[in-house]
Motif scaffolding. Sequence first.
Motif, PDB file in Angstrom:
ATOM      1  N   ILE A   8      44.070  49.833  39.326  1.00 24.09           N
ATOM      2  CA  ILE A   8      44.616  48.490  39.145  1.00 24.09           C
ATOM      3  C   ILE A   8      43.750  47.710  38.156  1.00 24.09           C
ATOM      4  O   ILE A   8      44.258  47.004  37.287  1.00 24.09           O
ATOM      5  CB  ILE A   8      44.732  47.748  40.487  1.00 24.09           C
ATOM      6  N   GLY A   9      42.445  47.853  38.277  1.00 29.16           N
ATOM      7  CA  GLY A   9      41.543  47.158  37.367  1.00 29.16           C
ATOM      8  C   GLY A   9      41.648  47.633  35.935  1.00 29.16           C
ATOM      9  O   GLY A   9      41.484  46.854  35.000  1.00 29.16           O
ATOM     10  N   LEU A  20      45.295  42.848  44.805  1.00 28.03           N
ATOM     11  CA  LEU A  20      43.871  42.936  45.121  1.00 28.03           C
ATOM     12  C   LEU A  20      43.499  41.921  46.200  1.00 28.03           C
ATOM     13  O   LEU A  20      42.696  42.212  47.084  1.00 28.03           O
ATOM     14  CB  LEU A  20      43.032  42.734  43.854  1.00 28.03           C
ATOM     15  N   GLY A  21      44.090  40.737  46.142  1.00 24.80           N
ATOM     16  CA  GLY A  21      43.866  39.742  47.190  1.00 24.80           C
ATOM     17  C   GLY A  21      44.366  40.227  48.541  1.00 24.80           C
ATOM     18  O   GLY A  21      43.698  40.050  49.562  1.00 24.80           O
ATOM     19  N   ASP A  22      45.528  40.863  48.543  1.00 24.73           N
ATOM     20  CA  ASP A  22      46.056  41.436  49.786  1.00 24.73           C
ATOM     21  C   ASP A  22      45.139  42.525  50.316  1.00 24.73           C
ATOM     22  O   ASP A  22      44.899  42.620  51.529  1.00 24.73           O
ATOM     23  CB  ASP A  22      47.455  42.018  49.560  1.00 24.73           C
ATOM     24  N   SER A  39      37.414  45.320  39.607  1.00 21.75           N
ATOM     25  CA  SER A  39      38.771  45.336  39.071  1.00 21.75           C
ATOM     26  C   SER A  39      39.213  43.947  38.624  1.00 21.75           C
ATOM     27  O   SER A  39      39.827  43.798  37.567  1.00 21.75           O
ATOM     28  CB  SER A  39      39.747  45.893  40.115  1.00 21.75           C
ATOM     29  N   LEU A  40      38.895  42.932  39.419  1.00 18.84           N
ATOM     30  CA  LEU A  40      39.236  41.568  39.029  1.00 18.84           C
ATOM     31  C   LEU A  40      38.548  41.181  37.729  1.00 18.84           C
ATOM     32  O   LEU A  40      39.148  40.554  36.853  1.00 18.84           O
ATOM     33  CB  LEU A  40      38.849  40.593  40.136  1.00 18.84           C
ATOM     34  N   LEU A  52      37.169  36.027  42.729  1.00 19.67           N
ATOM     35  CA  LEU A  52      35.785  36.353  42.359  1.00 19.67           C
ATOM     36  C   LEU A  52      34.810  35.318  42.908  1.00 19.67           C
ATOM     37  O   LEU A  52      33.723  35.667  43.357  1.00 19.67           O
ATOM     38  CB  LEU A  52      35.649  36.475  40.840  1.00 19.67           C
ATOM     39  N   PHE A  53      35.201  34.035  42.900  1.00 25.25           N
ATOM     40  CA  PHE A  53      34.327  33.015  43.489  1.00 25.25           C
ATOM     41  C   PHE A  53      34.145  33.261  44.979  1.00 25.25           C
ATOM     42  O   PHE A  53      33.069  33.034  45.531  1.00 25.25           O
ATOM     43  CB  PHE A  53      34.882  31.606  43.255  1.00 25.25           C
TER      44      PHE A  53
END
Length: 88
Positions: A8-9, A20-22, A39-40, A52-53
């Motif tokens: 994904i990244g 990615l959040g899920d 990946s983010l 990321l924060f």
Amino acid sequence: RLAAIEAIGINGGVREIALLGDAMEQNHDAVDWAQIAWSLGNIGTQQSLPLLFQLVQNPDPEVRDTAADALGNMTNNSRVEVGAAQTG
């Protein structure tokens, strides 16, 4: 799982950030979260910043360091203005 997150990244974009959040919500493994941070950062868009924060505040040093590196790389590559996007 790690290979999928890495893919994904490498190949993903803004739409995949939600995936990615899920993955973060469903899995609390530090190794996976570090890969999500990478990946983010590799996707490197403004939409990556809130996650990321969140990751840079994680208690696990591997997750924190990877998220911080991702933010630094995004800033160094001038893809986003990190300071302008941070809230709180």
